[in-house]
Design an enzyme around this catalytic site. Sequence first.
Site, PDB file in Angstrom:
ATOM      1  CE  LYS A   1       0.292   4.867   7.212  1.00 36.49           C
ATOM      2  NZ  LYS A   1       0.483   4.334   5.834  1.00 36.49           N
TER       3      LYS A   1
ATOM      4  CD  GLU B   1       5.241  21.051   6.640  1.00 33.38           C
ATOM      5  OE1 GLU B   1       4.671  21.707   5.746  1.00 33.38           O
ATOM      6  OE2 GLU B   1       5.991  21.554   7.491  1.00 33.38           O
TER       7      GLU B   1
ATOM      8  CB  CYS C   1       4.389  19.434  -1.034  1.00 37.13           C
ATOM      9  SG  CYS C   1       6.079  19.593  -0.496  1.00 37.13           S
TER      10      CYS C   1
ATOM     11  CD  GLU D   1      -1.494  19.208  -4.328  1.00 40.83           C
ATOM     12  OE1 GLU D   1      -2.321  18.567  -3.659  1.00 40.83           O
ATOM     13  OE2 GLU D   1      -0.312  19.360  -3.976  1.00 40.83           O
TER      14      GLU D   1
HETATM   15  P1  NAD Z   1      -2.256  10.891   1.376  1.00 36.85           P
HETATM   16  O1  NAD Z   1      -2.827  11.887   2.320  1.00 36.85           O
HETATM   17  O2  NAD Z   1      -3.180  10.077   0.560  1.00 36.85           O
HETATM   18  O3  NAD Z   1      -1.344   9.835   2.181  1.00 36.85           O
HETATM   19  C1  NAD Z   1      -0.303  10.253   3.022  1.00 36.85           C
HETATM   20  C2  NAD Z   1      -0.129   9.245   4.138  1.00 36.85           C
HETATM   21  O4  NAD Z   1      -1.285   9.255   4.996  1.00 36.85           O
HETATM   22  C3  NAD Z   1       0.020   7.798   3.670  1.00 36.85           C
HETATM   23  O5  NAD Z   1       0.992   7.157   4.483  1.00 36.85           O
HETATM   24  C4  NAD Z   1      -1.360   7.221   3.916  1.00 36.85           C
HETATM   25  O6  NAD Z   1      -1.368   5.824   4.083  1.00 36.85           O
HETATM   26  C5  NAD Z   1      -1.742   7.913   5.214  1.00 36.85           C
HETATM   27  N1  NAD Z   1      -3.175   7.940   5.508  1.00 36.85           N
HETATM   28  C6  NAD Z   1      -4.221   7.803   4.646  1.00 36.85           C
HETATM   29  N2  NAD Z   1      -5.386   7.919   5.327  1.00 36.85           N
HETATM   30  C7  NAD Z   1      -5.092   8.145   6.629  1.00 36.85           C
HETATM   31  C8  NAD Z   1      -5.853   8.393   7.804  1.00 36.85           C
HETATM   32  N3  NAD Z   1      -7.190   8.419   7.782  1.00 36.85           N
HETATM   33  N4  NAD Z   1      -5.205   8.631   8.957  1.00 36.85           N
HETATM   34  C9  NAD Z   1      -3.862   8.654   8.998  1.00 36.85           C
HETATM   35  N5  NAD Z   1      -3.070   8.418   7.916  1.00 36.85           N
HETATM   36  C10 NAD Z   1      -3.681   8.163   6.746  1.00 36.85           C
HETATM   37  O7  NAD Z   1      -1.217  11.704   0.480  1.00 36.85           O
HETATM   38  P2  NAD Z   1      -0.358  11.186  -0.758  1.00 36.85           P
HETATM   39  O8  NAD Z   1      -1.281  10.951  -1.907  1.00 36.85           O
HETATM   40  O9  NAD Z   1       0.534  10.085  -0.309  1.00 36.85           O
HETATM   41  O10 NAD Z   1       0.556  12.467  -1.065  1.00 36.85           O
HETATM   42  C11 NAD Z   1       0.159  13.478  -1.943  1.00 36.85           C
HETATM   43  C12 NAD Z   1      -0.232  14.728  -1.192  1.00 36.85           C
HETATM   44  O11 NAD Z   1       0.764  15.061  -0.233  1.00 36.85           O
HETATM   45  C13 NAD Z   1      -0.342  15.951  -2.084  1.00 36.85           C
HETATM   46  O12 NAD Z   1      -1.509  16.672  -1.755  1.00 36.85           O
HETATM   47  C14 NAD Z   1       0.871  16.799  -1.729  1.00 36.85           C
HETATM   48  O13 NAD Z   1       0.729  18.163  -1.945  1.00 36.85           O
HETATM   49  C15 NAD Z   1       1.074  16.452  -0.296  1.00 36.85           C
HETATM   50  N6  NAD Z   1       2.472  16.667   0.123  1.00 36.85           N
HETATM   51  C16 NAD Z   1       2.759  17.710   0.937  1.00 36.85           C
HETATM   52  C17 NAD Z   1       4.068  17.978   1.312  1.00 36.85           C
HETATM   53  C18 NAD Z   1       4.401  19.129   2.222  1.00 36.85           C
HETATM   54  O14 NAD Z   1       5.508  19.191   2.744  1.00 36.85           O
HETATM   55  N7  NAD Z   1       3.498  20.060   2.437  1.00 36.85           N
HETATM   56  C19 NAD Z   1       5.085  17.140   0.853  1.00 36.85           C
HETATM   57  C20 NAD Z   1       4.772  16.071   0.036  1.00 36.85           C
HETATM   58  C21 NAD Z   1       3.442  15.828  -0.317  1.00 36.85           C
END
Ligand code: NAD
Length: 469
Positions: free
Chosen positions: A171, A247, A281, A375
């Site tokens: 997803k 992650e 990230c 962040e």
């Molecule tokens: P997000 O957490 O808003 O969304 C990530 C995913 O989770 C999306 O597909 C979203 O639809 C889904 N999601 C949202 N609510 C959910 C729930 N309650 N249950 C399950 N899934 C749900 O993150 P984002 O804004 O897309 O990405 C930015 C963040 O991701 C930043 O904090 C960044 O640091 C982090 N990030 C981390 C890494 C890593 O490898 N550590 C890599 C890339 C991004």
Amino acid sequence: MADTFSMMINGKKVAPKDTFEVRNPSTGEVVGLAPDASMADLDAAVAAADHAFQTWSKQSDAQLRAACEAVTAKIAENSEELATLITQEQGKPLNGLGSRWELGGAGAWAGYTSTLSLPMKVLQDNNEGKVELHRKPLGVVGSITPWNFPVMIAIWHIMPALRTGNTVVIKPSPFTPLSTIRLVEIMNEALPAGVVNCVTGSDGNDSVGAAMSSHPDIRKIVFTGSCATGEKIMRTAAETMKRLTLEMGGNDAGIVLPDVDPAQIAEGLFWGGFINNGQTCAAMKRLYVHEDVYDDVCEQLVNFAKNIPVGDGMAEESILGPVQNQRQFDKVKRLVDEGKKKGRVLLGGEPGEGLFFPPTIIADLDNDDPLVAEEQFGPALPIIKYSDLDDVIAQANKSENGLGGSVWSKDIEKAKEVALKMECGSVWINKHGAIQPNAPFGGVKKSGIGVEFGEEGLQEYTDVQVVFS
Ligand code: NAD
């Protein structure tokens, strides 16, 4: 009229009942209509993956490797189409460290992961008996991805799952679902029906991701995204005791020691902080510079940064694009506005048209200032002056996160000493964020649980079974 994309369930394109618009952050134009999946769609995808698992998991190691190599070849054949779609929906330029580069990374990770395997290990073989350690696939893996590197992160989730005999329901983020849908369609040209399935849901419809986290027939969730979402997933997944790789966010510190040549490190510092417009990230999100070289480092970094072309991702000359979405833009703007109250703006600072925000560098901030403590995940780098090494290490470690970090120095041994004192999963010397497919990557503290990549990453897609004879 924009194309309507389909879900991929059991090897077939499934037309959605409901759709949502996906917009190009450079222009605001609609790139395509994505499916807004229902719970029935999710259940159908999980059932298909569960059914496919019965045969996929029984493939030999050589068959799994060959299938993963066939998938890798398909990605290479279609890389320009996928790169274009990423640029249109994500905003990052085709060139620079943009979407073509992302596809290069996706291919490299897919190829390398295909070559890995987890053969049976003999732990003991003597007159007291034989003990064998087997690694067995889990079942259906649910992958939930963010919007910053939609295809590369999908590959990080899907390929180790397939290589170890699992099947997948992915997803993607509601902001960048289209490139993942195409990626999964392309993968399905090389895979049996049901091995990789894709469902998508609109922003605000977190129910699909949440339902995956509690789904009784999903055995593992691999998630990349924010800390807040990762915590929710962990809570929800507890009831079914899912395996988890999380992650999550980072607030990586870079520490510049007094012996550096500022002109020599300026380019590395810039890309450490601004790769993918800072929406990475493990980007450098706080830069600590020793007082002896502070003014020089600031000057050289600005000299490099001010010449970077920012523009529409589809323009061949653009090296950085817009911020991906309004929510992220508003966050960056708020933190920059806070930073401007106290700090010295060396570059940028004022938003551009639409979602464009120029590379922004703000000096003279302190550890507790919001642009340093939170962040930002965008094109704004705070710089903090320090005089005492132990004190700056303590400042760098004063964070709930612990994803990456970097140390900049001509003295590599000294830099390694500092690196080992930093509380984070990866530390780079004289560079930042340079991950590679053979080195495990993951966060400590609130940045996550588990690792991806390499043999250690592969192990996370298996259960251990020990056979005593
Ligand atoms: P997000 O957490 O808003 O969304 C990530 C995913 O989770 C999306 O597909 C979203 O639809 C889904 N999601 C949202 N609510 C959910 C729930 N309650 N249950 C399950 N899934 C749900 O993150 P984002 O804004 O897309 O990405 C930015 C963040 O991701 C930043 O904090 C960044 O640091 C982090 N990030 C981390 C890494 C890593 O490898 N550590 C890599 C890339 C991004």
